[in-house]
Design an enzyme around this catalytic site. Structure first.
Site, PDB file in Angstrom:
ATOM      1  N   ASP A 112     155.263  50.432 -21.137  1.00  0.00           N
ATOM      2  CA  ASP A 112     155.363  51.799 -20.622  1.00  0.00           C
ATOM      3  C   ASP A 112     156.007  52.748 -21.628  1.00  0.00           C
ATOM      4  OD1 ASP A 112     154.290  50.869 -18.312  1.00  0.00           O
ATOM      5  OD2 ASP A 112     155.953  51.457 -16.999  1.00  0.00           O
ATOM      6  N   HIS A 163     150.154  57.345 -17.745  1.00  0.00           N
ATOM      7  CA  HIS A 163     151.540  57.275 -17.257  1.00  0.00           C
ATOM      8  C   HIS A 163     152.101  58.689 -17.070  1.00  0.00           C
ATOM      9  CE1 HIS A 163     154.989  54.912 -16.248  1.00  0.00           C
ATOM     10  NE2 HIS A 163     155.743  55.273 -17.296  1.00  0.00           N
ATOM     11  N   HIS A 264     158.830  47.867 -22.406  1.00  0.00           N
ATOM     12  CA  HIS A 264     158.782  49.274 -22.845  1.00  0.00           C
ATOM     13  C   HIS A 264     158.645  49.315 -24.366  1.00  0.00           C
ATOM     14  CE1 HIS A 264     160.720  49.655 -18.888  1.00  0.00           C
ATOM     15  NE2 HIS A 264     160.193  50.866 -18.847  1.00  0.00           N
TER      16      HIS A 264
END
Length: 744
Positions: A112, A163, A264
Site C-alpha cells: 500500500d 488506493h 507498505h
C-alpha cells in the site's frame, strides 16, 4: 514626475474639457494601447498559471483538500454477515455481494501507499529476484509524481489497484469526492503505464469485519461500477517498525491458510520492510506456499477454461487505456511534472526574493540615515552659494488645466530664473494661456507636436543660462525650490540634481497610496543611490542639469520611453556626478484612477527596461561608465525589475500557507514583513517631515496597490520579451494641485 521606486518619467498631462477630435498622437496611442491588451491578458494568465501549479502541487501532497479523519468504532448493522465473515476479495457480480478467500498455502503479497522513489524500486528488485508477483495499491498523487516506477512495476508482471488519489477515508467523503478520487487515480495510471484497473483498496481498511455502516455504501457503489475491493487476512504492521522478526511473524498466516498479506512500500521509513521481505518469502516457500496476485486468486476460483491463465491472468484486472482517458492521463502526468519542478524552483526563488527584499530594507535604512546626517549637519556645504540665474524649461502639451498654476508658482521663485514654455503642438490653447498671464521672464516657444524629449531639447537650445531646470507642466514648485535645487552645482563634479517630488492630490485613497510610495522612494531609495553615486533617475517632475552636460551626451533621447532615466545613466557614463537634494520640493498630480495609474506605471517600467538595455555596455566599460554598470545597473535590475517580478511569490505563498498549511504562522510572517515595511516608511516620513496618519493606509496598500504594481511590471516584462513596442501615452489631469499649503 516619476515614481520613487521606478525611475522613469511620467507623461505630459492631457487637457480636460469640451469634447474634441483626438489628435494623431492620441489616435496612435489608442491603437498602441489596444495592441497591449493581449499582453495584459498574458501577464494575468501567467500569474493564474502559477497559482494553479501551486494548487496542483498542494493537492498532490494532500495539503489542498486534505482530510486526516479516520473513522473507528462505527456500527456494522447494515453490512451482510457473509461479507463480514467472508474472504478478503469483495465483488458484486450481478449486484450481489460476493467474497472470495485465498486458497490454502497461497499468499497474495499486497503493498500500500506507493509508489515511492526510495522504497518501491527496492521492493521490485526483491520480487524480481525471487520471481514473486505483487499487487500494489497505488495512491494517485504518487503515481502522477513517479510515473516511471509504475511503468516498471507493471512491465515486471505485478498488478496494481486504486488506493485513492489523496489517501483519504472515503467514508467521510461525498459521492462526488469519492468519484473524483477514483477517476483521478485511474487517469494517473493511464498517463503513467497506459492502463486502468478494476481493483480497489480503501485507505485505512483492514479485514472485512472492519466494514461499517459508513463505508459499506462506498463499497456497494464501487462494486456497481465494476470494482473489486481487496482487504487483508494478515497484516505485517510494518508501518509500526516493530523489527524485522516481528514483521515476518505477524505476516505469517496460521495453519497453512492462504492469506492476503499487507505490507507498505511508501508512507514512511521502510528499511525494516525491505529487510523483512526476503526473509518472509524464503520462510513461506519453505513452508510450501506459492505466491500470486488478486487476479490470480480470482482466476483460480473460476471454472476451468472460463478465465485467463498464466502471466496474463496475474494482471487480469488491468485494461488498456484508450481514447480520452489515455490522453487526459498523459496531460495530468505532464502537468504534475511541471509542478514538481516549478514549485521547488519557486520556493528557492521565494527565499532569494525574501533575502533581497529584507537586505534592501536594511541597506536603505542604513544609507538613508547616513545620507541625512551628512547633508543636514551644520558644517555641510556644496561650496560657495549658487546665486546666478537659471533657465526653467516647461514642456507642455494640452496643459490648459495645469499651466497657470505651474507658471504662477515659478513666478514666486526666490531664485532668479527665466521660464521657457515649450508648447509641443497643443490644441487646447495652452500657449495662449501662458502668454496671457503676463508673468515676467516667461517665454513661449512653439513647435509642431514631436514629443517630450524634443520639447526639452528645444528648451535647452533656447536657454540663456548654464544651468537648466526641467519640470512637468502639471507640477508646482515652492518659492525656494529652485534655490535649493541648484546649490549642489557649487561642486564642479556635479552634472545633475534630482529634486524631491511629492504627491499633491493625496486626499484620495489612490493618491494616499502613491504618497506613501513617493515618500519612501525619495527618502530611502534616492538617498541610498546618492551615497553609492549611482542615482538611476532624475525625476521628470523636478531635475536640474548643467547645460553643457546635457549637450555633451546628445541631449534628451527619444530612444526610450524613459528619457529621464536614459539621460541620467548617460551622464553617469560621461563621468558626471548626479546627486539628490531633499529640500528642493515639487508638488505633482498623481493619477486619480486605477486605469490611469496602470498606463503610467506600465510606461515607466517598460521605459526603464529600455534604458537599461540601451546602456547594457556599461557593464563592461572602464572608468565612470563601468562604475555605474558594475554598481548602479545591478542594483536597479535587482531591486526594480527582478525582485518586483518575483515578489508576488511572497503573496502567493502567504495565501497558500494561510489556506492550506498553517494560517497563524503564515499570518504572523506576513505581519512581520508588514512591520518591517512600516518601520521603513515611518523613518522615511520622519526624514521628510510628513504626517504619519497616511501610514494607516499601508496595510491596504500592501493588499491591493502593490499587487497591481506587480502585474504592471510583469506586463512590461511580457511586452519586452515578446518584442512589443509601447508608445507614449497621455494621462488625464484635473489641475487640482496648487500651492503646497493646499495639500494638507
Amino acid at each position: 514626475m516619476t515614481t520613487p521606486t521606478t525611475p522613469t518619467t511620467p507623461p505630459t498631462p492631457p487637457a480636460r474639457g469640451r469634447r474634441r477630435a483626438p489628435s494623431r498622437m492620441e489616435r496612435a496611442a489608442g491603437r498602441a494601447a489596444a495592441l497591449q491588451r493581449p499582453r495584459v491578458l498574458l501577464a494575468l494568465l501567467l500569474l493564474l498559471a502559477l497559482t494553479c501549479v501551486m494548487l496542483l502541487d498542494g493537492y498532490l501532497r494532500a495539503e489542498v483538500g486534505g482530510d486526516q479523519r479516520v473513522r473507528t468504532g462505527a456500527s456494522a448493522s447494515d453490512v451482510p454477515d457473509d461479507v463480514l465473515d467472508g474472504g478478503p476479495i469483495l465483488s458484486f457480480p450481478g449486484g450481489q455481494a460476493t467474497t472470495v478467500s485465498v486458497p490454502d498455502k497461497t499468499i497474495v503479497l499486497t503493498f500500500d501507499d506507493g509508489p515511492d522513489p526510495t522504497w518501491t524500486p527496492q521492493v521490485l528488485d526483491i520480487l524480481e529476484k525471487y520471481d514473486v508477483p505483487g499487487t500494489f495499491f497505488l495512491v494517485g498523487s504518487m503515481v502522477s509524481r513517479h510515473p516511471g516506477i509504475v511503468r516498471d512495476l507493471v512491465e515486471q508482471g505485478n498488478e496494481v489497484g486504486v488506493h485513492t488519489f489523496t489517501h483519504v477515508d472515503l467514508s467521510y467523503q461525498s459521492q462526488a469526492r469519492v468519484s473524483r478520487e477514483i477517476e483521478q487515480t485511474q487517469l494517473a495510471l493511464a498517463g503513467a503505464a497506459g492502463i486502468t484497473t478494476t481493483l480497489f483498496r480503501a485507505p485505512y481498511s483492514s479485514q472485512t469485519d472492519a466494514i461499517d455502516n459508513y463505508s459499506w455504501p462506498v463499497y456497494e457503489s464501487l462494486g456497481a461500477d465494476g470494482y473489486t475491493s481487496v482487504f487483508v487476512d494478515t497484516d505485517s504492521d510494518d508501518w509500526k517498525r516493530p523489527g524485522v522478526s516481528k514483521i515476518v511473524e505477524w505476516a505469517t498466516p496460521e495453519d497453512d491458510e492462504g492469506a492476503s498479506v499487507l505490507f507498505h512500500d511508501a508512507g514512511g521509513e521502510r528499511s525494516q520492510t525491505i529487510e523483512a521481505l526476503p526473509k518472509y518469502i524464503e520462510k513461506m516457500r519453505a513452508k510450501g506456499y506459492t505466491f500470486t496476485t488478486v487476479s490470480g486468486v480470482m482466476a483460480d476460483q473460476q471454472p476451468t477454461g472460463a478465465g485467463p491463465a498464466g502471466e496474463q491472468g496475474l494482471q487480469a484486472a488491468h485494461h488498456e487505456a484508450t481514447g480520452a482517458t489515455l490522453y487526459e492521463g498523459k496531460a495530468l502526468v505532464a502537468a504534475v511534472a511541471v509542478a514538481e519542478w516549478t514549485v521547488p524552483a519557486l520556493s528557492v526563488g521565494l527565499v532569494i526574493v525574501g533575502v533581497a527584499v529584507m537586505g534592501r530594507f536594511a541597506m536603505m535604512l542604513v544609507l538613508a540615515r547616513r545620507h541625512h546626517r551628512q547633508r543636514n549637519r551644520r558644517r555641510f556645504s556644496w561650496g560657495p552659494p549658487v546665486t546666478g540665474p537659471v533657465s526653467v524649461i516647461v514642456p507642455a502639451y494640452n496643459e490648459k488645466e495645469c499651466i497657470e498654476a505651474t507658471l504662477r508658482s515659478l513666478a514666486r521663485s526666490t531664485h532668479p530664473i527665466e521660464i521657457i514654455v515649450v508648447d509641443d503642438g497643443s490644441t487646447d490653447g495652452t500657449a495662449e494661456i501662458a502668454e496671457s498671464l503676463g508673468l515676467p521672464g516667461v517665454r513661449v516657444v512653439r513647435q509642431a507636436n514631436a514629443g517630450k524629449p524634443a520639447a526639452l531639447n528645444n528648451g535647452v537650445r533656447h536657454a540663456r543660462y548654464d544651468i537648466v531646470v526641467m519640470m512637468d507642466g502639471d507640477t508646482v514648485f515652492e518659492p525656494d525650490t529652485v534655490r535649493h535645487l541648484v546649490q549642489p552645482f557649487a561642486a564642479p563634479s556635479v552634472g545633475a540634481v534630482a529634486g524631491n517630488a511629492k504627491v499633491g492630490n493625496r486626499r484620495t485613497l489612490i493618491g494616499a497610496w502613491q504618497h506613501i510610495e513617493y515618500v519612501m522612494g525619495f527618502n530611502l531609495d534616492r538617498r541610498m543611490y546618492d551615497l553609492l553615486r549611482c542615482m538611476p533617475t532624475i525625476p521628470g517632475a523636478i531635475g536640474a542639469f548643467r547645460r553643457e552636460a546635457v549637450l555633451q551626451v546628445g541631449g534628451m533621447s527619444d530612444d526610450t520611453l524613459a528619457e529621464d532615466t536614459d539621460i541620467t545613466i548617460a551622464l553617469h557614463r560621461a563621468g558626471r556626478r548626479v546627486v539628490y537634494e531633499e529640500h528642493a520640493r515639487a508638488w505633482t498630480e498623481a493619477p486619480g484612477s486605477l486605469g490611469q495609474l496602470w498606463l503610467q506605471r506600465y510606461r515607466w517600467s517598460y521605459g526603464t527596461m529600455q534604458a537599461l538595455w540601451k546602456h547594457r555596455r556599461s557593464l563592461t566599460d572602464k572608468g565612470p561608465s563601468g562604475r555605474f554598470g558594475r554598481v548602479g545597473m545591478p542594483l536597479v535590475v535587482l531591486f526594480q525589475v527582478v525582485t518586483p517580478v518575483f515578489a508576488p511569490l511572497i503573496d502567493v505563498f502567504t495565501v497558500y500557507s494561510m489556506l492550506f498549511v498553517d494560517f497563524r504562522a503564515a499570518l504572523l510572517a506576513w505581519l512581520a514583513v508588514l512591520g518591517v515595511q512600516l518601520v521603513c516608511a515611518a523613518y522615511a516620513f520622519r526624514l521628510d517631515g510628513e504626517k504619519y496618519r497616511y501610514l494607516l493606509m499601508m496595510p491596504l496598500q500592501q493588499l491591493a496597490y502593490r499587487q497591481m504594481m506587480y502585474l504592471v511590471l510583469i506586463h512590461s516584462c511580457v511586452t519586452a520579451l515578446t518584442g512589443g513596442r509601447l508608445r507614449w501615452q497621455k494621462l488625464k489631469r484635473t489641475g487640482e494641485v496648487g500651492t503646497p499649503a493646499g495639500t494638507g
